[in-house]
Design a protein around this motif. Structure first.
Motif, short mmCIF file in Angstrom:
data_model
loop_
_atom_site.label_atom_id
_atom_site.label_comp_id
_atom_site.label_asym_id
_atom_site.label_seq_id
_atom_site.Cartn_x
_atom_site.Cartn_y
_atom_site.Cartn_z
N GLU A 262 -2.05 10.44 -5.46
CA GLU A 262 -1.84 11.40 -6.55
C GLU A 262 -3.16 11.94 -7.07
O GLU A 262 -3.34 13.15 -7.21
CB GLU A 262 -1.04 10.75 -7.67
N GLU A 263 -4.11 11.04 -7.34
CA GLU A 263 -5.40 11.48 -7.87
C GLU A 263 -6.38 11.88 -6.77
O GLU A 263 -7.45 12.42 -7.08
CB GLU A 263 -6.02 10.35 -8.70
N GLN A 264 -6.04 11.58 -5.49
CA GLN A 264 -6.90 11.92 -4.35
C GLN A 264 -8.30 11.32 -4.55
O GLN A 264 -9.31 12.01 -4.46
CB GLN A 264 -6.96 13.44 -4.16
N ARG A 265 -8.31 10.01 -4.75
CA ARG A 265 -9.55 9.30 -5.03
C ARG A 265 -9.61 8.04 -4.16
O ARG A 265 -8.63 7.31 -4.01
CB ARG A 265 -9.61 8.91 -6.51
N TRP A 266 -10.80 7.81 -3.56
CA TRP A 266 -11.02 6.64 -2.71
C TRP A 266 -11.66 5.52 -3.54
O TRP A 266 -12.47 5.78 -4.42
CB TRP A 266 -11.96 6.98 -1.55
N TRP A 267 -11.31 4.27 -3.19
CA TRP A 267 -11.96 3.11 -3.79
C TRP A 267 -11.74 1.91 -2.89
O TRP A 267 -10.82 1.89 -2.05
CB TRP A 267 -11.44 2.83 -5.21
N GLN A 268 -12.59 0.90 -3.03
CA GLN A 268 -12.51 -0.34 -2.25
C GLN A 268 -12.12 -1.49 -3.17
O GLN A 268 -12.70 -1.65 -4.25
CB GLN A 268 -13.85 -0.64 -1.58
N PRO A 269 -11.17 -2.32 -2.75
CA PRO A 269 -10.72 -3.42 -3.60
C PRO A 269 -11.66 -4.62 -3.51
O PRO A 269 -12.51 -4.71 -2.61
CB PRO A 269 -9.34 -3.75 -3.03
N LEU A 270 -11.49 -5.54 -4.44
CA LEU A 270 -12.20 -6.82 -4.43
C LEU A 270 -11.34 -7.87 -3.75
O LEU A 270 -10.11 -7.89 -3.91
CB LEU A 270 -12.54 -7.25 -5.87
N PHE A 271 -12.02 -8.79 -3.01
CA PHE A 271 -11.31 -9.81 -2.25
C PHE A 271 -11.72 -11.19 -2.73
O PHE A 271 -12.85 -11.39 -3.21
CB PHE A 271 -11.61 -9.68 -0.75
N VAL A 272 -10.80 -12.13 -2.57
CA VAL A 272 -11.04 -13.52 -2.90
C VAL A 272 -11.59 -14.21 -1.65
O VAL A 272 -10.92 -14.26 -0.61
CB VAL A 272 -9.75 -14.21 -3.38
N GLY A 273 -12.79 -14.78 -1.74
CA GLY A 273 -13.38 -15.48 -0.61
C GLY A 273 -13.89 -14.52 0.45
O GLY A 273 -13.91 -13.29 0.29
N ASN A 274 -14.30 -15.12 1.56
CA ASN A 274 -14.85 -14.36 2.69
C ASN A 274 -13.93 -14.35 3.90
O ASN A 274 -14.35 -13.96 5.00
CB ASN A 274 -16.21 -14.93 3.09
N THR A 275 -12.69 -14.82 3.73
CA THR A 275 -11.75 -14.85 4.86
C THR A 275 -11.18 -13.46 5.07
O THR A 275 -10.54 -12.88 4.17
CB THR A 275 -10.62 -15.84 4.57
N ARG A 276 -11.41 -12.92 6.25
CA ARG A 276 -10.89 -11.60 6.59
C ARG A 276 -10.87 -11.47 8.11
O ARG A 276 -11.54 -12.22 8.82
CB ARG A 276 -11.73 -10.49 5.97
N PRO A 277 -10.09 -10.52 8.64
CA PRO A 277 -10.04 -10.35 10.10
C PRO A 277 -11.39 -9.93 10.67
O PRO A 277 -12.26 -9.40 9.97
CB PRO A 277 -8.98 -9.26 10.30
N ALA A 278 -11.56 -10.19 11.95
CA ALA A 278 -12.77 -9.77 12.65
C ALA A 278 -12.79 -8.25 12.77
O ALA A 278 -11.74 -7.59 12.76
CB ALA A 278 -12.83 -10.41 14.02
N PRO A 279 -13.96 -7.63 12.85
CA PRO A 279 -14.02 -6.17 13.03
C PRO A 279 -13.27 -5.74 14.29
O PRO A 279 -13.43 -6.33 15.36
CB PRO A 279 -15.52 -5.89 13.13
N ARG A 280 -12.48 -4.67 14.16
CA ARG A 280 -11.63 -4.23 15.27
C ARG A 280 -11.19 -2.79 15.06
O ARG A 280 -11.37 -2.22 13.99
CB ARG A 280 -10.40 -5.14 15.37
N TYR A 281 -10.58 -2.25 16.10
CA TYR A 281 -9.98 -0.92 16.04
C TYR A 281 -8.75 -0.93 16.94
O TYR A 281 -8.58 -1.79 17.80
CB TYR A 281 -10.95 0.17 16.48
N GLY A 282 -7.86 0.05 16.73
CA GLY A 282 -6.65 0.16 17.53
C GLY A 282 -5.60 -0.87 17.20
O GLY A 282 -4.69 -1.10 18.01
N GLN A 283 -5.64 -1.50 16.04
CA GLN A 283 -4.67 -2.52 15.69
C GLN A 283 -3.36 -1.89 15.23
O GLN A 283 -3.28 -0.69 14.99
CB GLN A 283 -5.23 -3.43 14.58
N ILE A 284 -2.33 -2.75 15.10
CA ILE A 284 -1.01 -2.33 14.61
C ILE A 284 -0.89 -2.79 13.17
O ILE A 284 -1.06 -3.96 12.87
CB ILE A 284 0.11 -2.93 15.47
N GLN A 285 -0.61 -1.86 12.28
CA GLN A 285 -0.47 -2.15 10.86
C GLN A 285 0.89 -1.66 10.39
O GLN A 285 1.25 -0.49 10.59
CB GLN A 285 -1.59 -1.47 10.06
N VAL A 286 1.68 -2.57 9.77
CA VAL A 286 3.02 -2.23 9.29
C VAL A 286 3.14 -2.64 7.83
O VAL A 286 2.47 -3.57 7.36
CB VAL A 286 4.11 -2.92 10.14
N GLU A 287 4.00 -1.94 7.13
CA GLU A 287 4.26 -2.21 5.72
C GLU A 287 5.38 -3.23 5.61
O GLU A 287 6.46 -3.06 6.21
CB GLU A 287 4.65 -0.93 5.01
#
Length: 684
Positions: A262-287
């Protein structure tokens, strides 16, 4: 027959006049049971036509509602049981449908979309929208196409506004009555000055009501990227991963960006800890829901293809990533970075290459494995241990004048016999076991040495006495004893005396005698390779087909074959002599085409029902469903990559892609066909 003017009741009971020539007084669909009407409606496209039927009356509305619900349940059941079928809608089908259409416009060409891969596709209502992608000549498109799934027809909207750049591997999602397009990259062309390679950070909105492109730019914004994934959660678009350029360096990313639609604004969220997926591309993302999404697979570079699964929790202010436990990985999809996937209620569906057939379904070659045990060597059939060779100083004492001792060849890394025997004694003593191959070679070497000594002794006695040696015993035993474990001899015979050295001519005669003895005793050696004129008894064949045949070298058969060959040669000569002088040569028959090995698309299904019922007590897991027939269904399309897969009303829609076998060619074989995956219709 006269025209019937009697009244006919329509589906709602209204009386109308029947202009057709029919003998019946009245016809009404309402007299049919609901089951029959529901079965008839299954032949209609599950989009606009069903919506129009639901507006006729309340009865039809309930029947259509029940049909939609039943089709969704049947699709889920078909995914679990792999009871589905593929149907193709190609360019030839589109031409045939348009030619049979009563409202087709004469003189106007039929619009057909060009074949493409790595495009962006999304479903909005009863239409599928496709943007961009790569072509068959390494160029990219920036056109937008609409496929009407009700009338099965391609159209290209006449859009206005600021068009996006030609690109592929961009993300496109549907939000309200708009399409949101972000990122992408432009493929290197065969003519670099005209279309260089680059990544994009463009953000475009497409208004479906006005057919207009709107370009939006805001700061801060994500870096240029391609191959990322995006989903819509309420009024937010979540973008993860992708192939990016940071500080003029091409890298894979595992960053998460959020766009407020709606506001057409980008931002990055804050995360708990350092656990996250490895860098990648071409993945499957579903809601999954408004506050959860699922990321599966992806590629992190050369030989780094991921098959893991991650859950993003957005319920709190600080988001968190959690790696999920994946069960039945042997039934899961591979290469989930160039193959599409989508969600169908409680299942994640992935279309990819056919899995390799396991060894249990392959015909294994039968082979005999030698059984080895112990280390004491013995002669085959003699039951005595072979005499060890005398030391070098004893061999030197037994030499005749003018003879030289033949030392073994010394190669880099080779071990002398005395050293090898000393090593065996040092490693395991007299009872140390040898390796299977060394055991077999040692047994064979001992048997051949004994037979050579007997042959040399025979030739020596023959030269001395000028008569046949009546004391010579032909060799006996089987080569199968080479594979049996040696046993300890009850009584060890004293080693025989060393034979007298033979001349060169005698050595040749001994070798010929050795070969003759080998041919005579071939029947006692089933493991010895057979000659071309001997019958091979295969122990693994059926008894009815294992009848010993006739020898090929028989004189009668040989003369018969020679006679037939001479007759053929004479017939060819006579035909050439009697042929006229001017004869047109016959056209050579074209060789039959080779059978093309066709690799097809397979279906992989993953159960995600545990993720939809998240609570603090249960552990969220993914469970790949065991496929049938390796996921190959009836009418499966050829192996394609970089295609798109979206969910329709009770069916799955696969579009585009490039054949994997043509990636090394200059011109790729790109598809523009649409494949529908649906449940077969049941006959009542």
């Amino acid at each position: 027959m006269a025209t019937c003017n009697r009244s006919v009741s329509d589906s709602c009971g209204n009386a109308t006049t029947c202009p057709a020539k029919c003998p019946s007084a009245s016809i009404s669909l309402n007299v049919l049971p609901d089951e029959i009407l529901e079965f008839i409606f299954t032949y209609l496209p599950p989009y606009g036509d069903l919506e129009h039927c639901s507006l006729v009356c309340k009865r039809w509305q309930l029947i259509v509602k029940n049909l939609v619900r039943r089709s969704q349940l049947n699709l889920e059941k078909g995914l679990a049981d792999f009871r589905l079928r593929w149907e193709v809608f190609s360019q030839q089908t589109a031409v045939a449908v348009e030619a049979n259409s009563p409202s087709r416009s004469t003189g106007m060409p039929i619009p057909i979309i060009a074949g493409r891969f790595a495009h962006s596709a999304v479903r909005q209502g009863n239409s599928m929208y496709v943007f961009g992608g790569g072509s068959s000549s390494d160029t990219t498109f920036n056109d937008l196409w609409r496929f009407d799934m009700t009338h099965m027809r391609w159209t290209r909207p006449l859009a206005t506004g600021t068009y996006p750049s030609p690109k592929g591997s961009a993300s496109m999602v549907a939000w309200r009555d708009r399409l949101v397009l972000f990122g992408g990259w432009r493929y290197p062309s065969l003519h670099p000055p005209y279309q260089p390679w680059c990544l994009f950070d463009e953000l475009h909105y497409y208004d479906l009501g006005k057919d207009r492109w709107l370009a939006r730019s805001s700061m801060p914004c994500p870096p240029p990227m391609a191959g990322h994934s995006a989903t819509v959660h309420g009024n937010r678009m979540i973008v993860f991963g992708g192939y990016q350029i940071k500080d003029d360096v091409n890298v894979n990313s595992n960053d998460t960006w959020v766009l407020d639609l709606e506001e057409q604004r980008w931002w990055q969220p804050l995360f708990v800890g350092n656990t996250r997926p490895a860098p990648r591309y071409g993945q499957i993302q579903v809601e999954l829901d408004k506050h959860h999404l699922l990321v599966v697979g992806g590629c992190g570079g050369a030989n780094r293809v991921y098959t893991d699964a991650w859950l993003l929790d957005m319920t709190r202010d600080a988001w968190s990533w959690k790696q999920l436990n994946v069960r039945n990985k042997n039934f899961g999809a591979v290469h989930m970075w160039c193959n599409p996937g989508c969600r169908v209620n409680n299942y994640l569906v992935v279309v990819g290459p056919s899995p390799k057939i396991p060894l249990d379904f392959q015909i294994m070659k039968q082979s005999r494995v030698p059984a080895v045990g112990g280390s004491a060597l013995r002669f085959a059939g003699l039951g005595q241990a072979p005499p060890p060779p005398p030391p070098l100083y004893q061999q030197q004492q037994q030499l005749q004048p003018g003879q030289r001792l033949a030392l073994p060849e010394r190669r880099p890394g080779a071990v002398l016999p005395d050293q090898r025997r000393a090593n065996n004694m040092r490693l395991g003593g007299a009872g140390a076991a040898l390796a299977p191959q060394e055991q077999y070679l040692a047994n064979r070497r001992a048997i051949l040495n004994q037979h050579m000594q007997q042959a040399q002794q025979f030739m020596h006695n023959n030269n001395v006495n000028n008569n046949n040696n009546n004391n010579y015993q032909p060799r006996s035993g089987r080569l199968s004893d080479l594979h049996s474990p040696p046993a300890v001899a009850a009584a060890v015979a004293p080693p025989p005396a060393p034979p007298a050295p033979a001349a060169d001519g005698d050595a040749d005669a001994a070798q010929r005698l050795q070969r003759n003895l080998a041919l005579r005793c071939r029947d006692n050696e089933p493991l010895l390779p057979k000659r071309f004129d001997e019958h091979y008894e295969d122990p693994f064949r059926m008894v009815a087909f294992n009848v010993p045949g006739r020898s090929r070298s028989a004189s009668r058969d040989h003369s018969e074959r020679i006679r037939r060959m001479e007759e053929k040669m004479n017939a060819i000569r006579n035909s050439r002599r009697s042929a006229p002088a001017h004869v047109e040569p016959q056209a050579l028959r074209a060789p039959s085409p080779k059978r093309v090995r066709c690799n097809v698309q397979s279906l992989f299904v993953c159960d995600i029902s545990s993720l939809l019922q998240l609570d603090g007590n249960s552990e969220p897991t993914l469970d790949w469903v065991e496929y049938k027939n390796f996921g190959v269904l009836s009418g499966a399309p050829d192996r394609l990559i970089l295609s798109s897969l979206i969910a329709g009303n009770g069916e799955l829609i696969l579009f585009g892609g490039v054949h994997k076998e043509t990636l090394t060619d200059i011109t790729h074989h790109v598809s523009n066909s649409i494949h529908f995956l649906s449940v077969p219709r049941d006959i009542i």
